[in-house]
Design an enzyme around this catalytic site. Sequence first.
Site, PDB file in Angstrom:
ATOM      1  N   TYR A 100     -11.909  22.136  24.824  1.00 33.80           N
ATOM      2  CA  TYR A 100     -11.811  20.680  24.664  1.00 33.80           C
ATOM      3  C   TYR A 100     -13.043  20.067  25.302  1.00 33.80           C
ATOM      4  O   TYR A 100     -13.393  20.397  26.444  1.00 33.80           O
ATOM      5  CB  TYR A 100     -10.549  20.183  25.385  1.00 33.80           C
ATOM      6  CG  TYR A 100     -10.469  18.679  25.560  1.00 33.80           C
ATOM      7  CD1 TYR A 100      -9.892  17.879  24.578  1.00 33.80           C
ATOM      8  CD2 TYR A 100     -10.978  18.068  26.706  1.00 33.80           C
ATOM      9  CE1 TYR A 100      -9.810  16.508  24.752  1.00 33.80           C
ATOM     10  CE2 TYR A 100     -10.903  16.690  26.871  1.00 33.80           C
ATOM     11  CZ  TYR A 100     -10.319  15.919  25.894  1.00 33.80           C
ATOM     12  OH  TYR A 100     -10.246  14.563  26.054  1.00 33.80           O
ATOM     13  N   GLU A 179     -15.725  12.979  20.872  1.00 30.77           N
ATOM     14  CA  GLU A 179     -14.818  14.050  21.298  1.00 30.77           C
ATOM     15  C   GLU A 179     -14.741  15.161  20.257  1.00 30.77           C
ATOM     16  O   GLU A 179     -14.772  14.890  19.054  1.00 30.77           O
ATOM     17  CB  GLU A 179     -13.420  13.446  21.507  1.00 30.77           C
ATOM     18  CG  GLU A 179     -12.368  14.443  21.967  1.00 30.77           C
ATOM     19  CD  GLU A 179     -11.019  13.769  22.192  1.00 30.77           C
ATOM     20  OE1 GLU A 179     -10.874  13.057  23.211  1.00 30.77           O
ATOM     21  OE2 GLU A 179     -10.129  13.937  21.344  1.00 30.77           O
TER      22      GLU A 179
END
Lengths: 357, 288
Positions: A100, A179
């Site tokens: 992530y 992201e």
Amino acid sequence: MKMLEYEAKSVFSTYGIPVPKGALIRAPEEVTAHLPAMGDGVVLKAQVDVGGRGKAGGILMADNGSAIETARELFSREIKGVPVREILVEERLAIEHEYYVSIAIDRSSKQPVVLFADAGGVEIESDVTAIRKVVVSPLLHDIPPFLMREILGGAPKELAPVINSLYHVFQEKDAMLAEINPLVTTSRGVYAADAKLIVDDNALARQGIAVNRDLSEREREAEQHGFSYVELDGTIGVIGNGAGLTMSTLDLIEYYNGQAANFLDVGGGADQERVKHAVRLVASMPKVSVIVVNLLGGITRCDEVAKGIIAAGVAPTVIVRMAGTNEAEGRRLLAEGGYKMLESMDAAVKAAMEVRR
Amino acid sequence: MIYGDKNLGVIVQNITGKQGTFHTELMNAYAREVGGRGVVAGVAPGKGGREVHGVPVYNTVREALAEHDATASVCFVPGGAAGDSIMEAAHAGIELAVVITEHIPVHDAMKAIAYAKLHDCAVIGPNCPGLLSPGECKLGIMPAHLTSRGNVGIVSRSGTLTYEVVDELTRAGIGQSTVVGIGGDPVIGQTFVDVLARFEEDPQTKAVVVIGEVGGNLEEEGVRSTDLPVVTYIAGVSAPPEKRMGHAGAIIEGGEGDARSKVRRLAALNVPVASRPSEIPGLIREVL
């Protein structure tokens, strides 16, 4: 403004971030043309602007034989109330590990912050202890190697160029958030399996973005007049000047057990023409039975506001609280027009509650 | 007074613009009233040599500071160019830059604030009404007639809400030491922590009203950092998630900055939290 996944991926790939092979379709049959390039299996991802799309049934797996049928199924769905009009068809990656990575703005340190976790996926945000946070000076063009080592910890070094490219996207595209979740490793290399990009509304013009899609029709009309405007679920229309005072008026309505129909901040220095448009805009919402105008004149002049309210001449009752610049003249004009005026915002909101009933 | 007194020399950036011209006159009217120095020079690239309400205009901040003794700047430069103007002021030696401009891209604000810090320049704002110490100085656009001199400090993220609270206090007979609007954008120069630290050093200030809103957790950081008696008010308890209520900062991000949880966290610190602006004078009396 929030970009859709396929748009964000297209930006990421121009910065050298590898993304899966993919194509956008607007009808189930279009999927067939793209299958030969994709390999054995595909992923179909609804391009809708909602959070938690995967869990809500917006991402489906298919093999080449079932792709049209699966696409048809996805096009027929609504994801959290939003109909599916576009689908991103992607090759299915053979994932070895998921990570992530996210770059956002840290308000406390006033710097970009890189968030990284050794496990990616939909659950990551529920376990914040697994996320490492590293702030980077906004005056640096690249993430320096010593900080990159801190970000990665024991994760493979091959992720570093992707994270640095994401940092370039963040800086150059005026992002509030950039992201990749998950960022995946495969036998063929590293890929951004998903992509999220939110662009600062104050930078849309210099990013060449003409229309802010995050706004509703009426919100867009309000924007053309220079108002900040948000629609809510209640029956009491609210017009104020300044975001804080207007928001505070909404809170006061809730305090007295009412519900606001909208938030409209006319901004600083509104003249009578702007006020007229504001009142008419709010009055055009069918559920509005009363409008509260709460105004503190600094740059804004009370007499201009009064003229605007009178010129609007709308059906719902308008209750006014105004103080500040040219207050006496504003009050005189409204009194002549038979409008209800009150001394404090508390009194104005209470009076609106009476009318609502 | 926490950022300056009567003797503070001020320049205005983009003094020839509509707001710059208008507020230079209001700032100087206030300076005359209290016997202060006020705005001593203005800056507008390409317009050096002119005058605005008797104030000389220069092409650059450096030129203005070569001729005038000033340490503070009030910036009315439009959004796209304001970041550059903040850096220009800091580079030329300005120690306090008050940035009224709204709609500055957040990346510009981050860079400019970081650059200013390297040059020991404190930035207030952007997207703020500025500051006013009653009887001493006014930098920015606050309506001075609402204020009264006293010993309560105010620090706020919202412009008109600040005026509302100042008005409530003044009408209740409670004067203010300094009123500071720090701005509602996601990235601001002086935060609650910085301003409260200055209030703590200020012998005039006996208590502080902290006015916050949805978004981030700067209010809580500020309240935790100070020993002064504090009363808080948080706007936006009725704001729905993911909606932008007016300015960029006032948006709830992933549940962290929503007003209700913020109010709960402040109350857990034993800080009085007003549920509406009209409760503030009463709460302040209790802590004074």
